[in-house]
Write an enzyme that holds these catalytic residues in place. Structure first.
Site, mmCIF file in Angstrom:
data_model
loop_
_atom_site.group_PDB
_atom_site.id
_atom_site.type_symbol
_atom_site.label_atom_id
_atom_site.label_comp_id
_atom_site.label_asym_id
_atom_site.label_seq_id
_atom_site.Cartn_x
_atom_site.Cartn_y
_atom_site.Cartn_z
ATOM 1 N N HIS A 51 0.653 -1.208 -0.140
ATOM 2 C CA HIS A 51 0.076 0.215 -0.311
ATOM 3 C C HIS A 51 0.936 1.300 0.293
ATOM 4 O O HIS A 51 0.561 2.313 -1.142
ATOM 5 C CB HIS A 51 -0.857 -0.119 1.121
ATOM 6 C CG HIS A 51 -1.838 1.154 1.725
ATOM 7 N ND1 HIS A 51 -3.519 0.914 0.758
ATOM 8 C CD2 HIS A 51 -1.880 2.148 1.856
ATOM 9 C CE1 HIS A 51 -3.034 2.133 1.165
ATOM 10 N NE2 HIS A 51 -3.002 3.159 1.816
ATOM 11 N N GLU A 52 1.706 0.987 0.827
ATOM 12 C CA GLU A 52 2.343 2.643 0.983
ATOM 13 C C GLU A 52 3.383 2.495 0.432
ATOM 14 O O GLU A 52 3.849 3.546 -0.540
ATOM 15 C CB GLU A 52 2.985 2.214 2.728
ATOM 16 C CG GLU A 52 2.454 2.194 3.239
ATOM 17 C CD GLU A 52 1.569 3.912 3.503
ATOM 18 O OE1 GLU A 52 2.353 4.117 3.096
ATOM 19 O OE2 GLU A 52 1.293 3.777 4.560
ATOM 20 N N HIS A 55 2.096 4.566 -2.707
ATOM 21 C CA HIS A 55 2.280 6.015 -2.622
ATOM 22 C C HIS A 55 3.451 5.689 -3.168
ATOM 23 O O HIS A 55 3.363 7.250 -4.089
ATOM 24 C CB HIS A 55 1.723 6.088 -1.680
ATOM 25 C CG HIS A 55 0.324 6.104 -1.077
ATOM 26 N ND1 HIS A 55 -0.637 6.557 -1.542
ATOM 27 C CD2 HIS A 55 0.022 6.038 0.235
ATOM 28 C CE1 HIS A 55 -1.879 5.978 -1.036
ATOM 29 N NE2 HIS A 55 -1.241 5.059 -0.299
#
Length: 246
Positions: A51-52, A55
């Site tokens: 997820h990170e 980004h």
């Protein structure tokens, strides 16, 4: 509100969540709880890390050097996991990773690019869920599924671990789409409807995290997550020919 006050309120909230878990009997069988935690951990680590990374990757591709400079342009979980947040997730059912910092001044089209960065994390979770659904399909087809009634304890736990990777990534995807700060869903609606210079944005940004904690504590978030995650999972299973969960 001072950072020290925020930390105290967060600790109080986590203590209340832990108390709820204890009263619900989460730890009544320590052996079963420990084994279940071991099965869940890979899904949590994979979900938070990717997820990170999503980004960081999109921000970097759009011209922002900040994530790479801070060592976030990697799938190494160590770069993305926040120890206290991971412990809180294991014991309280609510946790967090280390947010990726970006500098929007590097973006060519700031509103569009901030939207893309916000969407990137949940899209990455969906991609991981799809990949592991395919892996799950291959595993349960290769030698008869222990997960769906077979006899092999080892394969049962392998399949259960894969199942949790799918489930947790869908949980992270849907949870982060809730339009309350500091979640990605809030940033998405802000950029889509161009709300950054409005009074709504200022109030929501300042108080949204407390609204989120209240929603979590009262169980409203779980009432949304549970049916939404099950629907998404059954949809993926149907698409890839995995027996549906009942």
């Amino acid at each position: 509100m001072r950072r020290s006050q925020v930390n105290i309120m967060l600790i109080v909230f986590l203590a209340l969540m832990l108390l709820q878990s204890i009263r619900a009997g989460e730890f009544s069988d320590p052996k079963a709880w420990f084994l279940n935690t071991l099965m869940i951990l890979p899904g949590v680590i994979v979900g938070v890390a990717f997820h990170e990374f999503g980004h960081a990757l999109v921000a970097s591709k759009l011209g922002d050097p900040t994530p790479e400079a801070q060592g976030r342009l990697t799938i190494n979980p160590v770069a993305h996991l926040e120890p206290f947040g991971l412990i809180a997730l294991i014991f309280c059912g609510f946790g967090w990773g280390k947010p990726v910092q970006i500098d929007p001044t590097y973006f060519r089209k700031r509103r569009r690019d901030e939207l893309l960065v916000s969407v990137a994390g949940v899209v990455m979770n969906l991609i991981i869920a799809v990949i592991f659904t395919i892996i799950f399909r291959i595993v349960i087809s290769s030698a008869g599924s222990a997960f769906y009634g077979g006899s092999s304890d080892f394969m049962y736990y392998v399949e259960l671990m894969i199942y949790y990777v799918i489930q947790i990534n869908l949980v992270l995807m849907i949870f982060n789409l809730i339009p309350v700060p500091p979640l990605d869903g809030f940033n998405i609606i802000v950029e889509v409807f161009n709300l950054k210079n409005t009074e709504f944005y200022r109030v929501a940004y300042n108080y949204g995290q407390w609204i989120l904690l209240v929603l979590l504590f009262l169980g409203f978030v779980s009432r949304i997550l549970s049916p939404a995650v099950m629907w998404c999972m059954n949809t993926l299973f149907s698409i890839f020919g995995v027996p549906l969960m009942v």
